[in-house]
Design a protein around this motif. Structure first.
Motif, PDB file in Angstrom:
ATOM      1  N   THR A  43       0.827  -1.212   0.000  1.00  0.00           N
ATOM      2  CA  THR A  43       0.000   0.000   0.000  1.00  0.00           C
ATOM      3  C   THR A  43       0.864   1.267   0.000  1.00  0.00           C
ATOM      4  N   TYR A  44       0.207   2.353  -0.395  1.00  0.00           N
ATOM      5  CA  TYR A  44       0.884   3.649  -0.553  1.00  0.00           C
ATOM      6  C   TYR A  44       0.023   4.662   0.185  1.00  0.00           C
ATOM      7  N   GLY A  45       0.606   5.387   1.140  1.00  0.00           N
ATOM      8  CA  GLY A  45      -0.202   6.304   1.950  1.00  0.00           C
ATOM      9  C   GLY A  45      -0.592   7.542   1.160  1.00  0.00           C
ATOM     10  N   ALA A  46      -1.888   7.636   0.789  1.00  0.00           N
ATOM     11  CA  ALA A  46      -2.330   8.827   0.051  1.00  0.00           C
ATOM     12  C   ALA A  46      -2.029  10.079   0.865  1.00  0.00           C
ATOM     13  N   GLY A  47      -2.085   9.930   2.205  1.00  0.00           N
ATOM     14  CA  GLY A  47      -1.830  11.071   3.086  1.00  0.00           C
ATOM     15  C   GLY A  47      -0.363  11.474   3.117  1.00  0.00           C
ATOM     16  N   PRO A  71       3.375  -2.481  -6.522  1.00  0.00           N
ATOM     17  CA  PRO A  71       3.241  -1.308  -5.660  1.00  0.00           C
ATOM     18  C   PRO A  71       1.912  -0.611  -5.933  1.00  0.00           C
ATOM     19  N   HIS A  72       1.267  -0.139  -4.854  1.00  0.00           N
ATOM     20  CA  HIS A  72       0.079   0.705  -5.028  1.00  0.00           C
ATOM     21  C   HIS A  72       0.588   2.128  -5.272  1.00  0.00           C
ATOM     22  N   PHE A  73      -0.200   2.900  -5.982  1.00  0.00           N
ATOM     23  CA  PHE A  73       0.161   4.315  -6.148  1.00  0.00           C
ATOM     24  C   PHE A  73      -1.108   5.154  -6.187  1.00  0.00           C
ATOM     25  N   THR A  74      -1.140   6.212  -5.388  1.00  0.00           N
ATOM     26  CA  THR A  74      -2.323   7.081  -5.383  1.00  0.00           C
ATOM     27  C   THR A  74      -1.973   8.419  -6.030  1.00  0.00           C
ATOM     28  N   CYS A  75      -2.938   8.942  -6.818  1.00  0.00           N
ATOM     29  CA  CYS A  75      -2.636  10.162  -7.575  1.00  0.00           C
ATOM     30  C   CYS A  75      -3.235  11.417  -6.949  1.00  0.00           C
ATOM     31  N   LEU A  99      -0.770  -0.908  -8.890  1.00  0.00           N
ATOM     32  CA  LEU A  99      -2.194  -0.749  -8.572  1.00  0.00           C
ATOM     33  C   LEU A  99      -2.478   0.755  -8.580  1.00  0.00           C
ATOM     34  N   ALA A 100      -3.272   1.172  -9.554  1.00  0.00           N
ATOM     35  CA  ALA A 100      -3.498   2.606  -9.772  1.00  0.00           C
ATOM     36  C   ALA A 100      -4.750   3.076  -9.044  1.00  0.00           C
ATOM     37  N   LEU A 101      -4.532   3.982  -8.093  1.00  0.00           N
ATOM     38  CA  LEU A 101      -5.628   4.432  -7.227  1.00  0.00           C
ATOM     39  C   LEU A 101      -5.717   5.949  -7.191  1.00  0.00           C
ATOM     40  N   ARG A 102      -6.905   6.428  -6.847  1.00  0.00           N
ATOM     41  CA  ARG A 102      -7.005   7.861  -6.621  1.00  0.00           C
ATOM     42  C   ARG A 102      -6.520   8.214  -5.215  1.00  0.00           C
ATOM     43  N   GLY A 103      -6.947   7.404  -4.212  1.00  0.00           N
ATOM     44  CA  GLY A 103      -6.638   7.740  -2.822  1.00  0.00           C
ATOM     45  C   GLY A 103      -7.811   8.485  -2.206  1.00  0.00           C
ATOM     46  N   LYS A 146     -17.870   4.821  -1.262  1.00  0.00           N
ATOM     47  CA  LYS A 146     -18.641   5.712  -0.368  1.00  0.00           C
ATOM     48  C   LYS A 146     -19.056   7.041  -1.022  1.00  0.00           C
ATOM     49  N   GLU A 147     -18.313   7.507  -2.035  1.00  0.00           N
ATOM     50  CA  GLU A 147     -18.680   8.791  -2.656  1.00  0.00           C
ATOM     51  C   GLU A 147     -19.629   8.621  -3.838  1.00  0.00           C
ATOM     52  N   ALA A 148     -19.836   7.385  -4.280  1.00  0.00           N
ATOM     53  CA  ALA A 148     -20.647   7.186  -5.495  1.00  0.00           C
ATOM     54  C   ALA A 148     -22.129   7.353  -5.171  1.00  0.00           C
ATOM     55  N   PRO A 149     -22.872   8.019  -6.047  1.00  0.00           N
ATOM     56  CA  PRO A 149     -24.298   8.223  -5.778  1.00  0.00           C
ATOM     57  C   PRO A 149     -25.089   6.916  -5.786  1.00  0.00           C
ATOM     58  N   PHE A 263      -5.305 -11.689  -0.436  1.00  0.00           N
ATOM     59  CA  PHE A 263      -5.465 -11.673   1.020  1.00  0.00           C
ATOM     60  C   PHE A 263      -4.932 -10.385   1.629  1.00  0.00           C
ATOM     61  N   TYR A 264      -5.758  -9.736   2.423  1.00  0.00           N
ATOM     62  CA  TYR A 264      -5.309  -8.597   3.221  1.00  0.00           C
ATOM     63  C   TYR A 264      -4.669  -9.197   4.469  1.00  0.00           C
ATOM     64  N   THR A 265      -3.332  -9.197   4.502  1.00  0.00           N
ATOM     65  CA  THR A 265      -2.635  -9.952   5.566  1.00  0.00           C
ATOM     66  C   THR A 265      -2.477  -9.165   6.863  1.00  0.00           C
TER      67      THR A 265
HETATM   68  P1  FAD Z   1     -11.726   6.224  -8.319  1.00  0.00           P
HETATM   69  O1  FAD Z   1     -11.813   5.020  -9.178  1.00  0.00           O
HETATM   70  O2  FAD Z   1     -11.293   7.504  -8.943  1.00  0.00           O
HETATM   71  O3  FAD Z   1     -13.178   6.437  -7.670  1.00  0.00           O
HETATM   72  C1  FAD Z   1     -13.387   7.374  -6.623  1.00  0.00           C
HETATM   73  C2  FAD Z   1     -14.835   7.827  -6.654  1.00  0.00           C
HETATM   74  O4  FAD Z   1     -15.046   8.655  -7.805  1.00  0.00           O
HETATM   75  C3  FAD Z   1     -15.860   6.688  -6.778  1.00  0.00           C
HETATM   76  O5  FAD Z   1     -16.989   7.041  -6.037  1.00  0.00           O
HETATM   77  C4  FAD Z   1     -16.174   6.654  -8.273  1.00  0.00           C
HETATM   78  O6  FAD Z   1     -17.487   6.147  -8.517  1.00  0.00           O
HETATM   79  C5  FAD Z   1     -16.077   8.135  -8.636  1.00  0.00           C
HETATM   80  N1  FAD Z   1     -15.627   8.353 -10.034  1.00  0.00           N
HETATM   81  C6  FAD Z   1     -14.611   7.746 -10.680  1.00  0.00           C
HETATM   82  N2  FAD Z   1     -14.495   8.241 -11.935  1.00  0.00           N
HETATM   83  C7  FAD Z   1     -15.450   9.192 -12.072  1.00  0.00           C
HETATM   84  C8  FAD Z   1     -15.836  10.067 -13.129  1.00  0.00           C
HETATM   85  N3  FAD Z   1     -15.180  10.066 -14.296  1.00  0.00           N
HETATM   86  N4  FAD Z   1     -16.881  10.940 -12.901  1.00  0.00           N
HETATM   87  C9  FAD Z   1     -17.526  10.961 -11.700  1.00  0.00           C
HETATM   88  N5  FAD Z   1     -17.202  10.136 -10.667  1.00  0.00           N
HETATM   89  C10 FAD Z   1     -16.179   9.278 -10.850  1.00  0.00           C
HETATM   90  N6  FAD Z   1      -5.831   4.007  -0.567  1.00  0.00           N
HETATM   91  C11 FAD Z   1      -4.604   4.487  -0.304  1.00  0.00           C
HETATM   92  O7  FAD Z   1      -4.462   5.638   0.097  1.00  0.00           O
HETATM   93  N7  FAD Z   1      -3.476   3.721  -0.476  1.00  0.00           N
HETATM   94  C12 FAD Z   1      -3.558   2.448  -0.929  1.00  0.00           C
HETATM   95  O8  FAD Z   1      -2.537   1.785  -1.087  1.00  0.00           O
HETATM   96  C13 FAD Z   1      -4.851   1.904  -1.221  1.00  0.00           C
HETATM   97  N8  FAD Z   1      -4.987   0.638  -1.670  1.00  0.00           N
HETATM   98  C14 FAD Z   1      -6.240   0.159  -2.002  1.00  0.00           C
HETATM   99  C15 FAD Z   1      -6.349  -1.132  -2.509  1.00  0.00           C
HETATM  100  C16 FAD Z   1      -7.597  -1.656  -2.842  1.00  0.00           C
HETATM  101  C17 FAD Z   1      -7.700  -3.052  -3.404  1.00  0.00           C
HETATM  102  C18 FAD Z   1      -8.769  -0.874  -2.633  1.00  0.00           C
HETATM  103  C19 FAD Z   1     -10.134  -1.440  -2.951  1.00  0.00           C
HETATM  104  C20 FAD Z   1      -8.665   0.418  -2.121  1.00  0.00           C
HETATM  105  C21 FAD Z   1      -7.404   0.959  -1.803  1.00  0.00           C
HETATM  106  N9  FAD Z   1      -7.249   2.255  -1.305  1.00  0.00           N
HETATM  107  C22 FAD Z   1      -5.996   2.739  -1.021  1.00  0.00           C
HETATM  108  C23 FAD Z   1      -8.420   3.100  -1.048  1.00  0.00           C
HETATM  109  C24 FAD Z   1      -8.761   4.043  -2.227  1.00  0.00           C
HETATM  110  O9  FAD Z   1      -7.702   4.940  -2.448  1.00  0.00           O
HETATM  111  C25 FAD Z   1     -10.038   4.815  -1.861  1.00  0.00           C
HETATM  112  O10 FAD Z   1     -11.138   3.940  -1.787  1.00  0.00           O
HETATM  113  C26 FAD Z   1     -10.342   6.039  -2.696  1.00  0.00           C
HETATM  114  O11 FAD Z   1     -11.390   6.760  -2.042  1.00  0.00           O
HETATM  115  C27 FAD Z   1     -10.822   5.747  -4.112  1.00  0.00           C
HETATM  116  O12 FAD Z   1      -9.809   5.324  -4.912  1.00  0.00           O
HETATM  117  P2  FAD Z   1     -10.128   4.694  -6.365  1.00  0.00           P
HETATM  118  O13 FAD Z   1      -8.855   4.420  -6.999  1.00  0.00           O
HETATM  119  O14 FAD Z   1     -11.127   3.625  -6.272  1.00  0.00           O
HETATM  120  O15 FAD Z   1     -10.827   6.011  -7.055  1.00  0.00           O
END
Ligand code: FAD
Length: 280
Positions: A43-47, A71-75, A99-103, A146-149, A263-265
């Motif tokens: 995991t990668y700390g978005a914070g 590696p996870h990466f948050t943008c 693993l490409a994440l928003r964070g 949690k943010e999705a309608p 597995f989340y270990t």
């Molecule tokens: P997104 O896919 O961008 O989605 C975020 C929200 O935006 C969703 O509600 C989605 O429905 C909405 N959305 C997406 N695209 C659009 C669009 N074009 N228009 C309107 N709405 C849109 N967090 C960390 O900080 N570090 C980690 O290492 C980490 N690892 C994770 C691993 C896994 C397997 C999972 C499930 C989560 C992890 N997270 C981690 C948590 C994650 O960063 C959060 O859940 C974060 O809030 C959303 O990230 P995402 O990549 O799913 O975002």
């Protein structure tokens, strides 16, 4: 493994005493190596707190255990320059996947403003795809982000990540398989055809349950909560209940035809090892 199940593990960088705790984590992963994991994700700390250690830990696992890493990466909050730098680091170290994440949006920041470069994880997937040939994993939410309608829009957004070039989805932890089955069915209807890898956490104490509910909002079956609560002063029984639950959950998933389990270990080998010994 005999069932040809694709096994993977998630770990996180220790927040304190990195050197010492990372070494202990290597020992835990050395125990799990017998299950021939396809990769360990870090995991990668978005914070920001553990960002540097995330890559360091991933490389330590790769070098000392010869296990593939993801590696996870948050943008969130990152600029294109930051991301480019990170991708170069990954490429230069022969890492094949990310693993490409928003964070998460920072909790203490009421009027947080997203950076124009990366608003959603799909923007990050687009960017990675344009700059590298890494395999890209993304996050999926069987119980809806949690943010999705609503579930439909969340799935449409998940589809954008796949259309941008993601190769696989790893799910948020869930304890009720019906959420997963429903999610997979609806994802297929949405035209999502990449592997959707279930994320499983063997629960061994009450604190973990409370944390999971507050962090991920995952539904925990009432029977499991009652059983764990009943035996909260009897650690051995409590652990046995949690592991049995995870074994049954995984067995059911395997019977339903899943090709892999992530597995989340929580950085410990014990519970995951016991589950794997029972399902393989
Ligand atoms: P997104 O896919 O961008 O989605 C975020 C929200 O935006 C969703 O509600 C989605 O429905 C909405 N959305 C997406 N695209 C659009 C669009 N074009 N228009 C309107 N709405 C849109 N967090 C960390 O900080 N570090 C980690 O290492 C980490 N690892 C994770 C691993 C896994 C397997 C999972 C499930 C989560 C992890 N997270 C981690 C948590 C994650 O960063 C959060 O859940 C974060 O809030 C959303 O990230 P995402 O990549 O799913 O975002």
């Amino acid at each position: 493994n005999p069932k040809k199940l694709v096994i993977s593990f998630e770990v996180f960088p220790p927040k304190k005493d990195f050197e010492e705790k990372a070494q202990k984590l290597i020992e835990e992963l050395a125990i799990l190596k017998q299950f021939e994991p396809a990769f360990v994700s870090v995991t990668y700390g978005a914070g920001g707190s553990t960002q540097n250690h995330s890559f360091e830990l991933a490389m330590k696992i790769k070098k000392e255990l010869s296990i593939e890493i993801m590696p996870h990466f948050t943008c969130i909050g990152a600029s294109k320059e930051n991301v480019k730098e990170y991708l170069n680091l990954i490429k230069n170290n022969n890492i094949n996947s990310i693993l490409a994440l928003r964070g998460d949006v920072p909790q203490d920041c009421e009027d947080f403003e997203f950076n124009d470069d990366f608003r959603f994880a799909s923007d990050l997937v687009d960017f990675i795809k344009a700059k590298t040939n890494l395999s890209i994993g993304v996050a999926g939410y069987p119980e809806v982000h949690k943010e999705a309608p609503n579930a439909k829009q969340d799935l449409e957004n998940l589809k954008k990540k796949i259309d941008s070039g993601a190769n696989a989805i790893i799910t948020q932890v869930f304890f009720n398989n019906d959420h997963y089955y429903d999610f997979v069915e609806k994802a297929h209807q949405e035209g999502i055809n990449v592997p959707i890898i279930p994320g499983i956490l063997p629960i061994t104490n009450l604190k973990q349950i409370e944390r999971m509910v507050s962090m991920c909002g995952s539904e925990i079956p009432i029977d499991l909560i009652e059983q764990i609560t009943k035996y909260q002063d009897d650690k051995k029984t409590m652990r046995k209940i949690g592991i049995e639950f995870a074994v049954n959950q995984c067995q059911e998933l395997i019977n339903s035809g899943v090709s892999g389990i992530h597995f989340y270990t929580l950085n410990k080998a014990g519970a995951t090892k016991e589950v794997l010994e029972n399902i393989l």
